[in-house]
Structure formats: structure tokens, C-alpha cells
Design a protein around this motif. Structure first.
Motif, PDB file in Angstrom:
ATOM      1  N   ILE A  22       0.840  -1.199   0.000  1.00  0.00           N
ATOM      2  CA  ILE A  22       0.000   0.000   0.000  1.00  0.00           C
ATOM      3  C   ILE A  22       0.876   1.251   0.000  1.00  0.00           C
ATOM      4  CG2 ILE A  22      -1.647   1.363   1.356  1.00  0.00           C
ATOM      5  CD1 ILE A  22      -2.703  -1.359   2.453  1.00  0.00           C
ATOM      6  N   ALA A  23       1.858   1.282   0.898  1.00  0.00           N
ATOM      7  CA  ALA A  23       2.720   2.454   1.006  1.00  0.00           C
ATOM      8  C   ALA A  23       3.502   2.697  -0.284  1.00  0.00           C
ATOM      9  CB  ALA A  23       3.675   2.286   2.183  1.00  0.00           C
ATOM     10  N   LEU A  24       3.951   1.623  -0.928  1.00  0.00           N
ATOM     11  CA  LEU A  24       4.730   1.739  -2.159  1.00  0.00           C
ATOM     12  C   LEU A  24       3.882   2.315  -3.292  1.00  0.00           C
ATOM     13  CD1 LEU A  24       7.421   1.104  -3.626  1.00  0.00           C
ATOM     14  CD2 LEU A  24       6.489  -1.176  -4.110  1.00  0.00           C
ATOM     15  N   VAL A  25       2.691   1.761  -3.477  1.00  0.00           N
ATOM     16  CA  VAL A  25       1.823   2.244  -4.556  1.00  0.00           C
ATOM     17  C   VAL A  25       1.370   3.677  -4.282  1.00  0.00           C
ATOM     18  CG1 VAL A  25      -0.357   1.876  -5.782  1.00  0.00           C
ATOM     19  CG2 VAL A  25       1.094  -0.080  -5.197  1.00  0.00           C
ATOM     20  N   ARG A  26       1.007   3.970  -3.038  1.00  0.00           N
ATOM     21  CA  ARG A  26       0.592   5.340  -2.689  1.00  0.00           C
ATOM     22  C   ARG A  26       1.717   6.342  -2.977  1.00  0.00           C
ATOM     23  NH1 ARG A  26      -4.836   5.008  -2.288  1.00  0.00           N
ATOM     24  NH2 ARG A  26      -5.631   4.125  -0.339  1.00  0.00           N
ATOM     25  N   ALA A  27       2.959   5.959  -2.681  1.00  0.00           N
ATOM     26  CA  ALA A  27       4.082   6.856  -2.945  1.00  0.00           C
ATOM     27  C   ALA A  27       4.225   7.133  -4.442  1.00  0.00           C
ATOM     28  CB  ALA A  27       5.372   6.255  -2.389  1.00  0.00           C
ATOM     29  N   LEU A  28       4.093   6.091  -5.262  1.00  0.00           N
ATOM     30  CA  LEU A  28       4.176   6.261  -6.713  1.00  0.00           C
ATOM     31  C   LEU A  28       3.016   7.090  -7.242  1.00  0.00           C
ATOM     32  CD1 LEU A  28       5.300   2.643  -7.621  1.00  0.00           C
ATOM     33  CD2 LEU A  28       6.649   4.722  -7.973  1.00  0.00           C
ATOM     34  N   GLN A  29       1.878   6.992  -6.603  1.00  0.00           N
ATOM     35  CA  GLN A  29       0.692   7.727  -7.063  1.00  0.00           C
ATOM     36  C   GLN A  29       0.717   9.199  -6.675  1.00  0.00           C
ATOM     37  OE1 GLN A  29      -2.385   5.164  -5.460  1.00  0.00           O
ATOM     38  NE2 GLN A  29      -2.686   4.148  -7.422  1.00  0.00           N
ATOM     39  N   GLN A  30       1.756   9.640  -6.002  1.00  0.00           N
ATOM     40  CA  GLN A  30       1.896  11.069  -5.757  1.00  0.00           C
ATOM     41  C   GLN A  30       2.124  11.829  -7.055  1.00  0.00           C
ATOM     42  OE1 GLN A  30       4.598  12.093  -2.581  1.00  0.00           O
ATOM     43  NE2 GLN A  30       3.725  10.598  -1.164  1.00  0.00           N
ATOM     44  N   LEU A  35       0.089   4.129 -13.813  1.00  0.00           N
ATOM     45  CA  LEU A  35       0.907   3.013 -13.361  1.00  0.00           C
ATOM     46  C   LEU A  35       0.362   1.714 -13.926  1.00  0.00           C
ATOM     47  CD1 LEU A  35       1.200   3.758  -9.521  1.00  0.00           C
ATOM     48  CD2 LEU A  35       2.964   4.153 -11.244  1.00  0.00           C
ATOM     49  N   THR A  36       1.256   0.775 -14.229  1.00  0.00           N
ATOM     50  CA  THR A  36       0.866  -0.601 -14.499  1.00  0.00           C
ATOM     51  C   THR A  36       1.267  -1.440 -13.285  1.00  0.00           C
ATOM     52  OG1 THR A  36       1.131  -0.402 -16.889  1.00  0.00           O
ATOM     53  CG2 THR A  36       1.180  -2.618 -15.971  1.00  0.00           C
ATOM     54  N   LEU A  37       0.300  -2.120 -12.687  1.00  0.00           N
ATOM     55  CA  LEU A  37       0.533  -2.956 -11.516  1.00  0.00           C
ATOM     56  C   LEU A  37       0.434  -4.412 -11.953  1.00  0.00           C
ATOM     57  CD1 LEU A  37      -1.746  -0.979  -9.025  1.00  0.00           C
ATOM     58  CD2 LEU A  37       0.670  -0.596  -9.560  1.00  0.00           C
ATOM     59  N   ILE A  38       1.503  -5.181 -11.754  1.00  0.00           N
ATOM     60  CA  ILE A  38       1.578  -6.564 -12.224  1.00  0.00           C
ATOM     61  C   ILE A  38       1.825  -7.485 -11.033  1.00  0.00           C
ATOM     62  CG2 ILE A  38       2.823  -8.190 -13.706  1.00  0.00           C
ATOM     63  CD1 ILE A  38       3.716  -5.741 -15.392  1.00  0.00           C
ATOM     64  N   ASP A  39       0.999  -8.505 -10.889  1.00  0.00           N
ATOM     65  CA  ASP A  39       1.158  -9.520  -9.836  1.00  0.00           C
ATOM     66  C   ASP A  39       1.431 -10.847 -10.525  1.00  0.00           C
ATOM     67  OD1 ASP A  39       1.001 -11.232  -7.669  1.00  0.00           O
ATOM     68  OD2 ASP A  39      -0.745 -10.273  -6.796  1.00  0.00           O
ATOM     69  N   THR A  40       2.647 -11.366 -10.390  1.00  0.00           N
ATOM     70  CA  THR A  40       3.053 -12.554 -11.156  1.00  0.00           C
ATOM     71  C   THR A  40       2.538 -13.865 -10.570  1.00  0.00           C
ATOM     72  OG1 THR A  40       5.131 -12.766  -9.922  1.00  0.00           O
ATOM     73  CG2 THR A  40       5.166 -11.402 -11.923  1.00  0.00           C
ATOM     74  N   LEU A  75      -1.646   1.952  10.522  1.00  0.00           N
ATOM     75  CA  LEU A  75      -2.147   0.778   9.801  1.00  0.00           C
ATOM     76  C   LEU A  75      -3.593   0.952   9.332  1.00  0.00           C
ATOM     77  CD1 LEU A  75      -0.646  -2.127  11.970  1.00  0.00           C
ATOM     78  CD2 LEU A  75       0.298  -1.040   9.917  1.00  0.00           C
ATOM     79  N   ASN A  76      -4.107   2.172   9.356  1.00  0.00           N
ATOM     80  CA  ASN A  76      -5.513   2.394   8.987  1.00  0.00           C
ATOM     81  C   ASN A  76      -5.804   2.014   7.543  1.00  0.00           C
ATOM     82  OD1 ASN A  76      -6.287   3.214  11.515  1.00  0.00           O
ATOM     83  ND2 ASN A  76      -6.366   5.402  11.039  1.00  0.00           N
ATOM     84  N   ASP A  77      -4.896   2.337   6.605  1.00  0.00           N
ATOM     85  CA  ASP A  77      -5.140   1.997   5.194  1.00  0.00           C
ATOM     86  C   ASP A  77      -5.210   0.488   5.017  1.00  0.00           C
ATOM     87  OD1 ASP A  77      -5.257   4.631   4.448  1.00  0.00           O
ATOM     88  OD2 ASP A  77      -3.273   4.692   3.526  1.00  0.00           O
ATOM     89  N   TYR A  78      -4.324  -0.220   5.700  1.00  0.00           N
ATOM     90  CA  TYR A  78      -4.346  -1.690   5.639  1.00  0.00           C
ATOM     91  C   TYR A  78      -5.664  -2.229   6.186  1.00  0.00           C
ATOM     92  CZ  TYR A  78      -3.391  -6.500   7.027  1.00  0.00           C
ATOM     93  OH  TYR A  78      -3.479  -7.860   7.211  1.00  0.00           O
ATOM     94  N   ALA A 102      -6.227  -3.832  -6.627  1.00  0.00           N
ATOM     95  CA  ALA A 102      -7.461  -3.324  -7.247  1.00  0.00           C
ATOM     96  C   ALA A 102      -8.034  -2.165  -6.445  1.00  0.00           C
ATOM     97  CB  ALA A 102      -8.479  -4.457  -7.370  1.00  0.00           C
ATOM     98  N   HIS A 103      -7.948  -2.251  -5.120  1.00  0.00           N
ATOM     99  CA  HIS A 103      -8.468  -1.187  -4.261  1.00  0.00           C
ATOM    100  C   HIS A 103      -7.695   0.119  -4.463  1.00  0.00           C
ATOM    101  CE1 HIS A 103     -10.807   0.005  -0.661  1.00  0.00           C
ATOM    102  NE2 HIS A 103      -9.780   0.805  -0.436  1.00  0.00           N
ATOM    103  N   LEU A 104      -6.420   0.000  -4.827  1.00  0.00           N
ATOM    104  CA  LEU A 104      -5.560   1.181  -4.978  1.00  0.00           C
ATOM    105  C   LEU A 104      -5.622   1.796  -6.370  1.00  0.00           C
ATOM    106  CD1 LEU A 104      -2.447  -0.293  -3.121  1.00  0.00           C
ATOM    107  CD2 LEU A 104      -3.940   1.512  -2.256  1.00  0.00           C
ATOM    108  N   LEU A 105      -6.263   1.129  -7.311  1.00  0.00           N
ATOM    109  CA  LEU A 105      -6.276   1.601  -8.696  1.00  0.00           C
ATOM    110  C   LEU A 105      -6.939   2.968  -8.837  1.00  0.00           C
ATOM    111  CD1 LEU A 105      -7.281  -1.445 -10.946  1.00  0.00           C
ATOM    112  CD2 LEU A 105      -5.063  -0.318 -10.840  1.00  0.00           C
TER     113      LEU A 105
END
Length: 278
Positions: A22-30, A35-40, A75-78, A102-105
Motif C-alpha cells: 500500500i505504502a509503495l503504490v501510494r508513494a508512486l501515485q503522488q 501506473l501498471t501494476l503486475i502480480d506474477t 495501519l488504517n489503510d491496511y 485493485a483497491h488502490l487503482l
């Protein structure tokens, strides 16, 4: 080490992994760019904490349930994302990484999920129905390279294998090296269990020799001393973490350590640059 996720859903490793994701994606979304988010290794996408497999280990009691019992706002976002798939105060279901992503999209972002096992892939498609996620069913490491460079320019690759195969670490190392050549500025997050310290140190040496400049290692050790032959914790390798993420890490890591330390142990969670480790 075999780590089939349905047995371990909602454990301490999930709490750390998903909080940092969550923290990583939120930082990039500043930045507004897409963004393309890929889960292998996407798995099923949703896990029943009351199911036979999760109940067999009972690990959620030391993970997500402890995170929900605490009150730290860090930890509220989590808690909010876990709560979104549940009814009531205590979680009965646990979302996998696909649902966190998906929630962060945002409208401009792209979500690509991959799960090789046919039954899990079918379950994943059902869970993600109604979202904009694209679901693939192929070898994770082939997909990782095939999707790079991402069409949006910026993105995150999440690599979360079960470590069922003896060559899993070698495949990650080789694929990461190739991925970095294709997409040197891309962000990658690689999850791993901490059990055999010697094996782990050898792997870190292999990864260090790749010469990737911005390569962070986050390690969460549950116990104050190694417990031989058992699961001792988990960690994340993060390639190219953004500055906003690294600046937000100290209070997040301390909140996670405090929330997840087993009774009688303080535990330890650290974030260090791989090229600065001995």
C-alpha cells in the motif's frame, strides 16, 4: 520451503507485505502519471480464514487479527482494505495482493494478474469479476519479462511465489537481471520467507552481484533469536523504491514490529540497502 498461501493467509508476513505494498503504490501515485501494476503469482485473490487450510495453521491470529486489535493510525489503510471484503469488526475473509492492488487503482492505472494453477486462476477470475483487472494463466517468470517495459512507462511488479521449487530463487535472480536490463527504472517487490539464514545470505549475495543500484531489503524477524527449522519471518526485496516510500518507512516498520511481535519477544524489522550490507 513450501508456502501454499491458503494455509498462511492473513499471517504476519501478509500484514507486512500488504502494508508495504500500500505504502509503495501510494508513494508512486503522488505523481499523476499512469501506473501498471503486475502480480506474477496472484493466487486465488480471497481466502477464508475460517476454512480448513487456514484453520490448520491458525496463523491469522498472529497476523491480521493482531493488526485489527491494535489502534495505531499508521495501519488504517491496511485495515480499511481488509475491512472492505468483510462484514463485522473481525475479519473472516482475507484479500490477496490482487484485491489490495485493485483497491488502490486510479482510473488511469492498469492491473495485470497472473496465476499458473488452473483452479486458482478460475477462482481469481471469479473474485476479480467486475474489476478492470486482466487475468493471465501462464508461467510467472515468462509473464514478468513479457510485460516489460510496461506501456504506461511507470509500474510495479509484485513477485510472491510459494517457494515450492528448488530453483525458485535462481529463477527470480535470473528473471530480475533480465527485467532490469529491459526496464531499469521499474519498481519490483519480491517477497520471501525467512527460515534458513545461510541459504538466505547466499541468495542475497547472488542478488547483490547483479549490480542493481537502488535495491532495498526489508526483513521482519519475529523472534529475538533464530528458531531452527521453523518459519522465522519474511522479507521483501524492493527495486527502485521511490523517495516518498523510503521516507515513510520508519514509523510504518515500527508499528508493524510492535503489532506483530510474538508474546515474550520484541522482534526486529529492518530496511537496508543491499549494497551496504556485509
Amino acid at each position: 520451503m513450501n508456502y501454499r498461501h491458503s494455509f498462511h493467509a492473513g499471517n504476519s508476513a501478509d500484514v507486512v507485505k500488504h502494508s508495504l505494498l500500500i505504502a509503495l503504490v501510494r508513494a508512486l501515485q503522488q505523481k499523476q502519471g499512469a501506473l501498471t501494476l503486475i502480480d506474477t503469482h496472484a493466487g486465488c485473490g480471497l481466502y477464508d480464514l475460517g476454512g480448513e487450510q487456514a484453520q490448520r495453521t491458525g496463523e491469522a491470529a498472529q497476523g491480521v487479527l493482531r493488526a485489527f486489535a491494535g489502534s495505531t493510525p499508521v495501519l488504517n489503510d491496511y485495515r480499511a482494505i481488509v475491512g472492505a471484503v468483510n462484514v463485522g469488526a473481525e475479519p473472516r475473509l482475507y484479500p490477496g495482493s490482487p484485491q489490495f492492488l485493485a483497491h488502490l487503482l486510479r482510473p488511469q492505472d492498469v492491473l495485470i494478474l497472473n496465476e499458473k494453477h488452473p483452479e486458482d486462476a478460475a477462482a481469481l477470475r471469479g473474485v476479480m469479476r467486475g474489476t478492470l483487472a486482466a487475468v493471465h494463466e501462464r508461467d510467472a517468470y515468462e509473464l514478468w519479462l513479457a510485460m516489460l517495459p510496461t506501456r504506461t512507462g511507470r509500474g510495479v511488479v509484485v513477485v510472491d511465489p510459494p517457494y515450492e521449487q528448488a530453483d525458485e530463487r535462481a529463477r527470480i535472480t535470473g528473471t530480475l537481471a533480465a527485467a532490469h536490463r529491459k526496464w531499469a527504472h521499474g519498481v519490483s517487490m519480491i517477497w520471501y520467507p525467512l527460515k534458513d539464514r545461510a541459504t538466505h545470505q547466499r541468495w542475497k549475495g547472488d542478488l547483490r552481484r547483479l549490480g542493481i543500484p537502488k535495491f532495498m531489503s526489508v526483513e521482519h524477524w519475529l523472534y529475538d533469536a533464530d528458531q531452527p527449522g521453523i518459519y522465522n519471518g519474511a522479507g521483501l526485496f524492493i527495486v527502485n523504491p521511490p523517495y516518498a516510500f523510503t521516507q515513510a518507512l520508519p514509523p510504518l516498520l515500527e508499528a508493524l514490529r510492535d503489532a506483530l511481535a510474538p508474546e515474550g519477544h520484541r522482534g526486529r524489522i529492518t530496511a537496508t540497502w543491499l549494497d551496504q550490507q556485509g
